[in-house]
Design an enzyme around this catalytic site. Sequence first.
Site, PDB file in Angstrom:
ATOM      1  N   LYS A 145     -45.391  20.045 -52.060  1.00 33.73           N
ATOM      2  CA  LYS A 145     -45.053  18.671 -52.282  1.00 33.73           C
ATOM      3  C   LYS A 145     -46.706  17.827 -52.193  1.00 33.73           C
ATOM      4  O   LYS A 145     -46.665  16.752 -53.051  1.00 33.73           O
ATOM      5  CB  LYS A 145     -44.266  17.926 -51.502  1.00 33.73           C
ATOM      6  CG  LYS A 145     -42.668  18.640 -51.885  1.00 33.73           C
ATOM      7  CD  LYS A 145     -41.673  17.944 -51.161  1.00 33.73           C
ATOM      8  CE  LYS A 145     -40.448  18.843 -51.376  1.00 33.73           C
ATOM      9  NZ  LYS A 145     -39.090  18.002 -50.832  1.00 33.73           N
TER      10      LYS A 145
ATOM     11  N   ASP B 142     -36.844  12.187 -53.207  1.00 35.91           N
ATOM     12  CA  ASP B 142     -36.097  12.694 -51.871  1.00 35.91           C
ATOM     13  C   ASP B 142     -35.527  11.432 -51.251  1.00 35.91           C
ATOM     14  O   ASP B 142     -34.468  11.696 -50.700  1.00 35.91           O
ATOM     15  CB  ASP B 142     -36.868  13.355 -50.854  1.00 35.91           C
ATOM     16  CG  ASP B 142     -37.406  14.664 -51.542  1.00 35.91           C
ATOM     17  OD1 ASP B 142     -36.557  15.431 -52.271  1.00 35.91           O
ATOM     18  OD2 ASP B 142     -38.503  15.272 -51.244  1.00 35.91           O
TER      19      ASP B 142
END
Length: 287
Positions: free
Chosen positions: A84, A120
Amino acid sequence: MAAGPAAGLRPAIRLHPATMDRYVVIGNPVAHSRSPEIHARFARATGETLVYERLLVEPGDFARAAREFFAAGGRGANVTLPFKVDAFDFAQERTQRAAQAGAVNTLAARDGLVLGDNTDGAGLVRDLTANLGLALAGSRILLVGAGGAARGVVGPLLALGPALLVIANRTRARADELARAFEPGGPVRSAGFADMGRGFDLVVNATSSSTHGEPLELPAEVFAPGATAYDMAYGAAARAFLDRARAAGARASDGLGMLVEQAAESFHLWRGKRPETAGVIAALRAA
Ligand code: ATR
């Protein structure tokens, strides 16, 4: 006005996969990712035509693999562990929430550039509020962990207007650093495991402890009466933490809903359509 050919009479065109819009989830490991199944369900439900596959990439090889995927016409990617931050560096433009999280879980081809987003936090908040029905304005929230997973959700949790958000981490210095970075955004404090406090309405496990087979053990007093315990992991990995929380009287949820909700946010960024999620969460749970 002349009528066009009736849609039902047109010859069926069988698209070759190479001509369809391509998406991937990039990770390592990635074999057990449920994202292909989730996005296939979203595509069916919204009438979108696309291909979504898994892409296993070796550590250190993210940028090359992502460049190759987008150069070949790929439209978008989800990015999971451990890439990420690589995806954040790779993106040529970033959304504000990606910049705030310092991590990217969604890449999208946009006008010749690759946009990086982070869905997220929005996924967690949507699961907590829309699916679990929690009202968190004025509440006390304990976020356990200070790694990448925790960082991605601090901003969106603060945006809910809690009375207090405590970030507690085994290595106290990392919690201090994370809390300091978000201090301008709301009432956030840091703690070590010995002094995390008591009586929280929501306790979120954002550590990777369960994936290492070392279940997180929190004192029962961290849970206020009627509290909710939430593990950002799902399935078997979340079980030990959630069982302990239930034994302490809390309501408990794993992160399957967050997984589906963050995927829905990504799908919306890519296709401009917001898929329905409740049926997909139920189907995944039943599988
Ligand atoms: P991620 O991107 O999944 O957050 P990370 O950046 O490696 O991964 O962070 C892992 C987090 O889980 C950290 O908060 C880590 O605590 P430390 O900073 O003290 O290492 C936490 N963690 C991992 N194993 C743990 C365990 N057994 N008990 C408590 N916390 C743990």
